[in-house]
Design a protein around this motif. Structure first.
Motif, mmCIF file in Angstrom:
data_model
loop_
_atom_site.group_PDB
_atom_site.id
_atom_site.type_symbol
_atom_site.label_atom_id
_atom_site.label_comp_id
_atom_site.label_asym_id
_atom_site.label_seq_id
_atom_site.Cartn_x
_atom_site.Cartn_y
_atom_site.Cartn_z
ATOM 1 N N THR A 30 0.839 -1.208 0.000
ATOM 2 C CA THR A 30 0.000 0.000 0.000
ATOM 3 C C THR A 30 0.867 1.249 0.000
ATOM 4 N N PHE A 31 2.151 1.091 0.325
ATOM 5 C CA PHE A 31 3.135 2.179 0.323
ATOM 6 C C PHE A 31 2.707 3.353 1.211
ATOM 7 N N THR A 32 2.122 3.041 2.382
ATOM 8 C CA THR A 32 1.693 4.093 3.299
ATOM 9 C C THR A 32 2.589 4.212 4.527
ATOM 10 N N LEU A 33 3.381 3.175 4.842
ATOM 11 C CA LEU A 33 4.313 3.220 5.967
ATOM 12 C C LEU A 33 5.718 2.935 5.446
ATOM 13 N N ILE A 34 6.542 3.990 5.388
ATOM 14 C CA ILE A 34 7.909 3.826 4.901
ATOM 15 C C ILE A 34 8.795 3.380 6.060
ATOM 16 N N LEU A 35 9.615 2.369 5.797
ATOM 17 C CA LEU A 35 10.554 1.878 6.794
ATOM 18 C C LEU A 35 11.916 2.547 6.639
ATOM 19 N N GLY A 36 12.305 2.823 5.401
ATOM 20 C CA GLY A 36 13.598 3.445 5.121
ATOM 21 C C GLY A 36 13.985 3.200 3.683
ATOM 22 N N GLY A 37 15.267 3.331 3.393
ATOM 23 C CA GLY A 37 15.748 3.139 2.029
ATOM 24 C C GLY A 37 17.118 2.520 2.034
ATOM 25 N N GLU A 38 17.542 2.083 0.854
ATOM 26 C CA GLU A 38 18.858 1.447 0.727
ATOM 27 C C GLU A 38 19.427 1.720 -0.656
ATOM 28 N N GLN A 39 20.761 1.708 -0.728
ATOM 29 C CA GLN A 39 21.484 1.920 -1.981
ATOM 30 C C GLN A 39 22.499 0.804 -2.179
ATOM 31 N N ASN A 51 19.584 -4.624 0.705
ATOM 32 C CA ASN A 51 19.336 -5.169 2.046
ATOM 33 C C ASN A 51 19.036 -4.027 2.998
ATOM 34 N N TYR A 52 17.873 -4.093 3.645
ATOM 35 C CA TYR A 52 17.500 -3.054 4.603
ATOM 36 C C TYR A 52 17.454 -3.639 6.008
ATOM 37 N N SER A 53 18.067 -2.916 6.945
ATOM 38 C CA SER A 53 18.069 -3.326 8.341
ATOM 39 C C SER A 53 17.983 -2.078 9.211
ATOM 40 N N ASP A 54 17.224 -2.168 10.300
ATOM 41 C CA ASP A 54 17.062 -1.048 11.213
ATOM 42 C C ASP A 54 17.015 -1.615 12.632
ATOM 43 N N PRO A 55 17.886 -1.149 13.520
ATOM 44 C CA PRO A 55 17.895 -1.692 14.885
ATOM 45 C C PRO A 55 16.621 -1.385 15.677
ATOM 46 N N ASP A 56 15.801 -0.470 15.178
ATOM 47 C CA ASP A 56 14.590 -0.085 15.889
ATOM 48 C C ASP A 56 13.350 -0.890 15.499
ATOM 49 N N ILE A 57 13.490 -1.800 14.525
ATOM 50 C CA ILE A 57 12.343 -2.619 14.131
ATOM 51 C C ILE A 57 12.752 -4.085 14.100
ATOM 52 N N VAL A 58 11.759 -4.966 14.128
ATOM 53 C CA VAL A 58 11.974 -6.395 13.912
ATOM 54 C C VAL A 58 11.525 -6.657 12.482
ATOM 55 N N GLU A 59 12.480 -6.873 11.605
ATOM 56 C CA GLU A 59 12.179 -6.967 10.181
ATOM 57 C C GLU A 59 11.187 -8.083 9.863
ATOM 58 N N SER A 60 11.205 -9.173 10.632
ATOM 59 C CA SER A 60 10.281 -10.284 10.356
ATOM 60 C C SER A 60 8.826 -9.910 10.633
ATOM 61 N N ASN A 61 8.582 -8.762 11.266
ATOM 62 C CA ASN A 61 7.218 -8.268 11.438
ATOM 63 C C ASN A 61 6.638 -7.713 10.139
ATOM 64 N N TYR A 62 7.467 -7.650 9.091
ATOM 65 C CA TYR A 62 7.038 -7.081 7.805
ATOM 66 C C TYR A 62 7.226 -8.095 6.672
ATOM 67 N N PRO A 63 6.563 -9.257 6.755
ATOM 68 C CA PRO A 63 6.753 -10.288 5.719
ATOM 69 C C PRO A 63 6.189 -9.882 4.359
ATOM 70 N N SER A 64 5.312 -8.883 4.341
ATOM 71 C CA SER A 64 4.704 -8.426 3.087
ATOM 72 C C SER A 64 5.305 -7.110 2.624
ATOM 73 N N PHE A 65 6.553 -6.823 3.062
ATOM 74 C CA PHE A 65 7.179 -5.558 2.686
ATOM 75 C C PHE A 65 7.274 -5.433 1.170
ATOM 76 N N ALA A 66 7.434 -4.207 0.711
ATOM 77 C CA ALA A 66 7.566 -3.940 -0.724
ATOM 78 C C ALA A 66 8.528 -2.765 -0.895
ATOM 79 N N ILE A 67 9.107 -2.670 -2.079
ATOM 80 C CA ILE A 67 9.973 -1.539 -2.388
ATOM 81 C C ILE A 67 9.336 -0.699 -3.479
#
Length: 128
Positions: free
Chosen positions: A75-84, A102-118
């Motif tokens: 839905t592209f309504t909650l941005i987690l961050g970006g990567e280059q 590869n995106y990683s952020d110490p403030d989130i648990v990435e596995s909580n976003y199994p439906s992530f999109a770029i």
């Protein structure tokens, strides 16, 4: 996962300093074709992989890069961050290169976003 081909001519989408997704310190490379091969995730990383193909008439000279924004879902309504990712190889007309973001952020648990999109893919080269 189903392959998705996106042909993008991307406009700069943010005015930020160097190293930031959408930075005006980089010039967008047009005439590229993106192929998104798939997404994977773990407890610590969100990964998107694909191919980029130079569809232009001229060679893209090293060093150049690709970037995208990571969102919680399509839905592209909650941005987690970006990567280059940067490449130290020239990309001739009609030539493809595999990319991995590869995106990683110490403030989130990435596995909580199994439906992530770029979104907001961009190929770029330094203006300097």
């Amino acid at each position: 996962m189903k392959n998705l081909t996106l042909i993008l001519t991307i406009l700069l989408f943010f005015g930020c300093s160097g190293g930031v997704i959408g930075s005006e310190n980089y010039e967008t490379i047009n005439d590229v074709e993106w192929t998104l091969n798939g997404y994977t995730f773990s407890n610590t990383t969100l990964t998107a992989t694909g191919m980029i193909t130079n569809m232009g008439d001229t060679t893209i000279i090293a060093t150049w890069g690709v970037e995208a924004e990571f969102y919680s879902d399509s839905t592209f309504t909650l941005i987690l961050g970006g990567e280059q990712q940067f490449f130290d190889v020239n990309l001739g007309s009609g030539v493809s290169k595999q990319w991995t973001l590869n995106y990683s952020d110490p403030d989130i648990v990435e596995s909580n976003y199994p439906s992530f999109a770029i979104n907001n893919f961009r190929a770029f080269i330094s203006k300097n």
